[in-house]
Design a protein around this motif. Structure first.
Motif, PDB file in Angstrom:
ATOM      1  N   LEU A  19      35.323   9.244 -15.436  1.00 41.01           N
ATOM      2  CA  LEU A  19      35.501   8.308 -14.325  1.00 41.01           C
ATOM      3  C   LEU A  19      34.828   6.975 -14.650  1.00 41.01           C
ATOM      4  CD1 LEU A  19      34.781  10.802 -11.406  1.00 41.01           C
ATOM      5  CD2 LEU A  19      37.020  10.018 -12.214  1.00 41.01           C
ATOM      6  N   VAL A  25      33.894   4.308 -13.198  1.00 44.65           N
ATOM      7  CA  VAL A  25      33.627   3.675 -11.902  1.00 44.65           C
ATOM      8  C   VAL A  25      33.103   2.263 -12.072  1.00 44.65           C
ATOM      9  CG1 VAL A  25      33.269   5.870 -10.721  1.00 44.65           C
ATOM     10  CG2 VAL A  25      31.323   4.727 -11.804  1.00 44.65           C
ATOM     11  N   LEU A  55      35.576  -0.406 -11.135  1.00 49.26           N
ATOM     12  CA  LEU A  55      36.088  -0.447  -9.769  1.00 49.26           C
ATOM     13  C   LEU A  55      35.336  -1.473  -8.920  1.00 49.26           C
ATOM     14  CD1 LEU A  55      36.357   3.397  -9.081  1.00 49.26           C
ATOM     15  CD2 LEU A  55      38.139   1.863  -9.936  1.00 49.26           C
ATOM     16  N   SER A  79      31.254  -1.656  -8.144  1.00 49.11           N
ATOM     17  CA  SER A  79      30.682  -0.951  -9.295  1.00 49.11           C
ATOM     18  C   SER A  79      29.164  -1.071  -9.364  1.00 49.11           C
ATOM     19  CB  SER A  79      31.293  -1.496 -10.596  1.00 49.11           C
ATOM     20  OG  SER A  79      31.040  -2.889 -10.717  1.00 49.11           O
ATOM     21  N   HIS A 126      24.902   5.551  -8.881  1.00 47.40           N
ATOM     22  CA  HIS A 126      25.797   6.657  -9.213  1.00 47.40           C
ATOM     23  C   HIS A 126      25.875   7.685  -8.086  1.00 47.40           C
ATOM     24  CE1 HIS A 126      21.859   8.362 -10.586  1.00 47.40           C
ATOM     25  NE2 HIS A 126      22.382   9.487 -10.098  1.00 47.40           N
ATOM     26  N   TRP A 147      28.904   7.158  -5.980  1.00 48.49           N
ATOM     27  CA  TRP A 147      30.170   7.584  -6.573  1.00 48.49           C
ATOM     28  C   TRP A 147      30.281   9.108  -6.629  1.00 48.49           C
ATOM     29  CZ3 TRP A 147      33.568   4.000  -6.476  1.00 48.49           C
ATOM     30  CH2 TRP A 147      33.194   2.666  -6.614  1.00 48.49           C
ATOM     31  N   GLY A 194      29.210   5.213 -16.046  1.00 50.90           N
ATOM     32  CA  GLY A 194      30.266   5.921 -15.332  1.00 50.90           C
ATOM     33  C   GLY A 194      29.860   7.366 -15.094  1.00 50.90           C
ATOM     34  N   LEU A 236      39.811   6.536  -8.621  1.00 52.62           N
ATOM     35  CA  LEU A 236      38.365   6.593  -8.854  1.00 52.62           C
ATOM     36  C   LEU A 236      38.027   6.292 -10.310  1.00 52.62           C
ATOM     37  CD1 LEU A 236      36.881   9.568  -6.774  1.00 52.62           C
ATOM     38  CD2 LEU A 236      36.643   7.119  -6.406  1.00 52.62           C
TER      39      LEU A 236
END
Length: 427
Positions: free
Chosen positions: A95, A97, A100, A103, A107, A110, A135, A167
């Motif tokens: 992922l 992330v 995105l 960001s 963590h 997420w 990520g 995601l």
């Protein structure tokens, strides 16, 4: 290198802060089939792969933490590679992330978002979730699958990636030889430590997990596909030849030819001998081994077509042998051998419908006779099911033709409302 310990983080999930040794043992338990590979990235142009047994790999892992080290998620017969796959061990998501919006969120944000998405889709939570330095890597441990299950595994993984594209699921992370960062190492791009942050530590049964994933994507499960396949097997398959298989049909044609020659008194009339023997030979190319064709044709020629010269008979034999060597298929269009319809054979041998009926021919009949027989069978089927003839039906349903409501001086609607249609009438 300094690594954080579990005691530094309170209220952590079960899989949080696994040591490299425990992480490797969790993924690749002792006694598993195949070997484990570590890939060490030294620079953009230099990568080293080292392969160990599942017993040795956990011990080696701690010595590789000062480098950018990755671990195979599946197991292989040697250094990692699809061609050496020994056992499939995981499903996974990489992922990204960090690509995105939002960001900059920690963590934990997420991970919670991943949990919410999984729960909403009724998909079990991952066995291990690793923070990769920027990520997340989500790993579902599964009961090991043999390499033959790779197509099913690939289809499931592709579906899983599609469900979590929003995601940041990386579609490139879909090969069996994929490697993920080892906890305890440092992501050199961000300078952050790689560590496990969540997970159930469970190992899932692949078929159950795959069904959940396919259901979430609105796709049929394996059981549903199996049921559909069974249903389709019971139905006539479009695109495939309908009716009898060529071998059975030509066996019936051969039987019809025997009846015809008996009708002719045991000898084929002059003018039809060559054609008749050719048709017998064609049947043999579908029903007899190639080695037997020559003797069978010679035997038939000696009895049914004694007027043919040996040269003509041998010519028919050699032609049949060449036909018998051509492609064999249940679909006539793909079959290299000759095919004749029953109607064409009836035409070539000049067999009228009344003779075909008298002899009880099954295949060597005209199209008109075939249609008549089909209609007769259908009529018999309808009668057996209780259907009435048109005359019988009209005798019981003659109101529309006779219009008795007019004689009663009322409308049709009123006549039926009063139930007069149920009252017996004089005939």
């Amino acid at each position: 290198m300094k690594h954080s310990s579990p005691s530094c983080r309170r209220n952590s999930p079960a899989a949080a802060d696994l040591s490299a040794t425990d992480y490797v043992r969790l993924l690749h338990p002792s006694g598993s089939i195949g070997k484990v590979s570590f890939t060490i990235i030294r620079s953009r142009d230099e990568a080293i792969t080292r392969t160990y047994s599942v017993e040795t790999a956990p011990i080696i892992a701690e010595s590789l933490l000062d480098e950018s080290t990755y671990l195979t998620l599946n197991r292989f017969s040697g250094p990692r590679g699809g061609g050496r796959l020994a056992q499939i061990n995981t499903l996974y998501l990489d992922l990204d992330v960090h690509r995105l919006p939002g960001s900059n969120q920690p963590h934990e944000h997420w991970v919670e978002k991943l949990h919410m998405e999984l729960d909403a889709k009724s998909i079990p939570r991952p066995s291990v979730v690793t923070f990769t330095g920027r990520g997340l890597a989500a790993i579902w441990l599964i009961d090991p699958l043999p390499k033959q299950a790779r197509p099913r595994w690939s289809a499931c993984l592709s579906c899983l990636i599609g469900l979590f594209k929003h995601l940041g699921a990386d579609s490139a992370c879909s090969d069996v030889a994929r490697v993920f960062r080892v906890p305890g190492t440092t992501n050199l791009k961000t300078g952050q430590e790689v560590r496990t942050v969540d997970g159930t530590l469970r190992r899932y049964r692949f078929d159950d997990l795959a069904d959940r994933i396919f259901e979430a994507a609105g796709r049929p499960t394996r059981r549903q596909l199996s049921n559909r396949k069974a249903e389709q097997a019971e139905k006539p398959r479009s695109g495939e030849p309908r009716g009898l298989a060529p071998r059975k049909r030509f066996a019936m044609i051969s039987s019809d030819l025997d009846k015809i020659v008996s009708h002719w008194g045991g000898h084929v009339p002059e003018g039809k001998r060559n054609t008749f023997l050719h048709l017998v030979a064609t049947c043999l190319t579908h029903t007899a081994p190639e080695a037997e064709i020559e003797n069978e044709i010679f035997s038939t020629a000696a009895i049914a077509t004694p007027g043919l010269s040996e040269r003509e008979v041998v010519g028919i034999i050699r032609s049949a042998e060449r036909q018998a060597q051509k492609a064999c298929s249940s679909t006539p269009a793909l079959d290299g051998r000759l095919h004749y319809t029953g109607a064409r054979i009836a035409e070539l041998l000049e067999i009228p419908d009344d003779v075909a009926r008298a002899l009880g021919l099954e295949q060597v009949i005209s199209e008109e006779e075939r249609a008549r027989r089909k209609a007769s069978r259908e009529k018999g089927r309808r009668q057996a099911a209780g259907a009435k003839s048109r005359d019988e039906w009209l005798s019981q349903n003659s109101a529309s033709r006779e219009q008795p409501w007019r004689a009663a001086g009322m409308s049709r609607t009123k006549w039926y409302e009063l139930g007069l249609h149920k009252v017996p009438r004089d005939t």
